[in-house]
Design an enzyme around this catalytic site. Structure first.
Site, PDB file in Angstrom:
ATOM      1  N   ASP A 286      -5.752   6.019   3.620  1.00 43.72           N
ATOM      2  CA  ASP A 286      -5.231   5.530   2.346  1.00 43.72           C
ATOM      3  C   ASP A 286      -3.851   4.926   2.621  1.00 43.72           C
ATOM      4  O   ASP A 286      -3.306   5.034   3.719  1.00 43.72           O
ATOM      5  CB  ASP A 286      -5.178   6.621   1.276  1.00 43.72           C
ATOM      6  CG  ASP A 286      -5.181   5.995  -0.125  1.00 43.72           C
ATOM      7  OD1 ASP A 286      -4.916   4.788  -0.241  1.00 43.72           O
ATOM      8  OD2 ASP A 286      -5.444   6.717  -1.104  1.00 43.72           O
TER       9      ASP A 286
HETATM   10  C1  NOJ Z   1      -3.867   3.772  -2.819  1.00 44.60           C
HETATM   11  C2  NOJ Z   1      -5.060   4.330  -3.520  1.00 44.60           C
HETATM   12  O1  NOJ Z   1      -5.077   5.741  -3.435  1.00 44.60           O
HETATM   13  C3  NOJ Z   1      -6.364   3.792  -2.986  1.00 44.60           C
HETATM   14  O2  NOJ Z   1      -7.410   4.268  -3.785  1.00 44.60           O
HETATM   15  C4  NOJ Z   1      -6.334   2.292  -2.951  1.00 44.60           C
HETATM   16  O3  NOJ Z   1      -7.573   1.779  -2.526  1.00 44.60           O
HETATM   17  C5  NOJ Z   1      -5.213   1.874  -2.032  1.00 44.60           C
HETATM   18  N1  NOJ Z   1      -3.959   2.349  -2.566  1.00 44.60           N
HETATM   19  C6  NOJ Z   1      -5.163   0.363  -1.830  1.00 44.60           C
HETATM   20  O4  NOJ Z   1      -4.715  -0.261  -2.951  1.00 44.60           O
END
Ligand code: NOJ
Length: 744
Positions: A286
């Site tokens: 993430d």
């Molecule tokens: C953080 C989020 O937790 C995740 O779900 C997302 O895909 C990413 N950022 C990218 O934007």
């Protein structure tokens, strides 16, 4: 030869050739990837594991870095996120084509509930319990996004959520592992369509692996502390289903699980996902989660963080730069075996080959196709249909809805009546610049015909001013019917949008009380990204619709329901608490030794002395403009042997005056087991359309698999003994009961 035998032979041949063709594609892709791998330097390999975000749209802390394009040209970047549009992706891909090996970039984006056309938020769609519609919604999103140069969506989020304080409940399918697994499958199928390589397919990404939805206190990014049994029984099934449905990628999560950050968690990523489940795709971290293992206290610096993440099975580093800065040294220092890096690169390159990017790196960046595909009227129509299917009728005393033909004037009151942007909900990405979602006001106006429509805002969403009350009350007094639209703003749920107080914000419930006091019939429409607490409204207002955030066509979808063009059929995919104090609250809990009645407070039972432990609205609840009768339960075999299946049948009748759909739900309880089993578990359901007076025989099949669960050693087993069967209209509104016995 007999015709039947010939057909069988032809079918076998077809299957054989199909499997054979699939195998030879796998073999030839494998060869291509391996041939490329041997040409790559260690730096180039590490480049493939590195993902940057475009500066324009960010969903995490911005990383200021001017040399992204230079890095791409040097082969130091494998993927970009937040780049979309045929032109933008083509331009950036051209830069990647300057690199020595010309390995194309992957473009990833959070296409969570629609791309150009915004669909209902995922939690709302889950309320439809309609797998075809959910798959269609993801299919349309993929069709649009892929026409805009996007190869990869960071969806579906398949985290089970039992805590509505957590802002990201809006992005998942609610609290139930069975429903969540079906929805995970539908979404993966929708995004990936007929398979990677097709121009309208994007890679799905099951996230956040794992247990992110159980963040303590509902606080985003927080720790998760749970037994492995609960992990396997409740939180992993939708991930397992997504992997089985062929999800191309997984994303790990920000949380630690029992003290080990998910990004550095070998058990989750190597043992379970890539080991037990045989997942062949790749895992992306993430946003910055590799580097975040430092504040977690798991790694001293990015060097250690990179080592932990790659060893644990995180293949691609989203935006923390820990891989690009440290992996080479880690290999040189003998801390990381290059074979681990090769495996991660193999997985990523494999997907690039499958997408056809080595044949044509620009194949998704086609302006003409983009123009043709975006803004198709049928996509708007599908969004409208998905919207009305997602609405839940919580209450409808005296059949106040649909709006009666005797109503001559309606007062539209509340801060969300004319709201537009909010209708999109959190995570809507690419709304066309000149377009705006249909507000409730517009939707109602379109269908009101001769009914006089007046509007008074009454109050804001989240402040304490009651200055607008008098005007709203006056308007209510002079109207035949009042419709109040209240709720949250769209950015009160979503990532980093946890709330400790989930009551209707501001003075909105006071406004509802004041309008109700006029004695006029009142309908309340609640819009939000999570279950809210609104006890007074639930007790006093005759009709309540929960409409979440429905996207581009929100106003039209709601008006369809208000005026009876569509008979509501949604059912809650998550429990609605009476108070934050009841959280976590879910229907499939374990019984205690002192259960006592759910509806009563006090006594030496599990519960509270100041309120019942029963939530305000239970999982599976949702009314219709018609009524349904359940009768004639039969169980084909009450004694089940190994290998047997029992058929549980009953007759469902539409006993009302209009056509409608019912979601008939089957729950089971394993009465005595070690470890103990929940009081009820959803095992099947059918969404059935019936005309007035029409009946249909519904049959559910129960086999050993449906009776199985994880025991204390995490073996998937079924224990002999008695099972209670519950069939009903919600997890509480049980209409038929029976039993089944599993023999040794
Ligand atoms: C953080 C989020 O937790 C995740 O779900 C997302 O895909 C990413 N950022 C990218 O934007």
């Amino acid at each position: 030869m007999h015709k039947r035998r010939f057909c069988l032979l032809a079918a076998c041949c077809f299957l054989f050739f199909k499997i054979d063709a699939q195998q030879s594609t796998v073999d030839s892709t494998d060869k291509k990837v391996k041939a490329l791998l041997v040409k790559m330097t260690l730096e180039e390999k590490i480049g493939q594991l590195n993902q940057y975000s475009n500066d324009i749209k960010v969903t995490g802390p911005i990383t200021v870095y001017d040399s992204k394009l230079e890095d791409i040209a040097k082969g130091k970047v494998g993927s970009m996120l937040n780049v979309s549009g045929a032109i933008a992706t083509r331009e950036m891909q051209k830069v990647a084509m300057k690199s020595r090996l010309k390995i194309p970039l992957l473009f990833g984006l959070d296409v969570i509930h629609g791309y150009r056309v915004t669909f209902p938020i995922p939690l709302a769609e889950a309320a439809s319990w309609d797998m075809d519609a959910i798959e269609r919604s993801a299919r349309i999103a993929a069709t649009e996004a892929s026409a805009s140069g996007v190869h990869w969506t960071f969806a579906p989020m398949v985290d089970i959520a039992r805590d509505p304080r957590w802002g990201r409940v809006m992005e998942g399918a609610g609290e139930d592992p069975y429903l969540g697994s079906l929805i995970a499958t539908a979404r993966v199928k929708g995004f990936q369509g007929k398979g990677l390589g097709n121009l309208d397919a994007v890679m799905a990404c099951a996230k956040h692996f794992a247990a992110y939805g159980a963040a303590i206190g509902g606080r985003d990014y927080n720790s998760v502390d749970m037994s492995l049994h609960t992990l396997w029984q409740v939180y992993l099934p939708p991930f397992k289903a997504a992997a089985a449905a062929g999800a191309a990628t997984f994303m790990n999560s920000f949380n630690d699980l029992n003290g080990i950050p998910a990004t550095g968690n070998r058990y989750l990523q190597r043992d379970i996902l890539k080991g037990k489940w045989g997942f062949k795709g790749f895992v992306v971290s993430d946003w910055g989660s590799v580097g975040e293992m430092i504040p977690h206290g798991y790694a001293a610096d990015k060097y250690e963080a990179a080592e932990a993440a790659i060893t644990a099975g995180s293949d691609m580093d989203m935006e923390s730069r820990a891989y690009t800065e440290n992996l080479k040294k880690l290999v040189e220092d003998g801390k990381v075996n290059e074979a681990l890096i090769d495996d991660a690169v193999y997985r990523i390159l494999y997907k690039k080959f499958e997408l056809g990017l080595f044949d044509d790196p620009y194949r998704f960046s086609d302006e003409q196709r983009e123009k043709q595909v975006l803004d198709k009227p049928e996509h708007q129509e599908a969004a409208r249909d998905m919207g009305r299917k997602s609405i839940v009728l919580l209450k409808n005393q005296h059949s106040l809805l649909p709006v009666s033909s005797s109503v001559k004037s309606i007062a539209l009151i509340g801060p969300l009546v004319k709201a537009e942007k909010d209708m999109k909900g959190f995570w809507s990405i690419d709304w066309g610049k000149d377009e705006r979602p249909v507000s409730l006001f517009e939707g109602i106006k379109q269908q009101a015909g001769r009914i006089k429509i007046n509007f008074a805002k009454g109050c804001n969403i989240n402040d304490s001013s009651k200055a607008g009350f008098a005007e709203a009350i006056k308007l209510a007094r002079s109207s035949d019917l009042v419709i109040i639209a209240a709720g949250e703003t769209a950015d009160m749920s979503g990532e980093a949008k946890s709330r400790a107080n989930i009551h209707l914000p501001g003075v909105q419930e006071d406004l509802i009380k004041a309008i109700h006091a006029t004695g006029k019939p009142v309908v309340v429409i609640l819009m939000a990204g999570r279950p809210l607490v609104f006890n007074w409204t639930a007790e006093h207002v005759p009709s309540i619709l929960y409409t979440w955030w429905l996207g581009s066509q929100a106003g039209n979808s709601i008006a369809d329901v208000l005026f009876g063009k569509y008979n509501p059929s949604g059912k809650l995919p998550i429990s609605f608490p009476r108070s934050e104090g009841q959280i976590p609250v879910y229907y499939n809990y374990l019984n205690t030794g002192r259960p006592g009645p759910e509806e009563e407070a006090g006594g030496y039972n599990t519960g509270y002395i100041d309120m019942p432990r029963l939530p305000q609205y239970v999982f599976g609840h949702g009314l219709s403009y018609t009524t349904f009768e359940y009768k004639d339960l039969t169980v084909s075999k009450s004694q089940l042997m190994t290998g047997d299946a029992a058929e549980i049948s009953f007759v469902l009748t539409n006993t009302g005056k209009v056509s409608g759909e019912e979601v008939a739900q089957l729950y089971l309880r394993d009465v005595v087991a070690q470890p103990i089993r929940p009081v009820k578990e959803l095992k099947d359901f059918q969404k059935v359309f019936l005309k007035p007076g029409e009946s249909k025989k519904i049959t559910f099949k129960i086999d050993r698999e449906k009776l199985s669960f994880y025991d204390s050693e995490l073996n998937w087993i079924a224990q002999p003994g008695k099972f209670d069967i519950y069939i009903g209209s919600s997890s509480k509104d049980i209409r038929l009961q029976g039993n089944l016995y599993l023999q040794q």
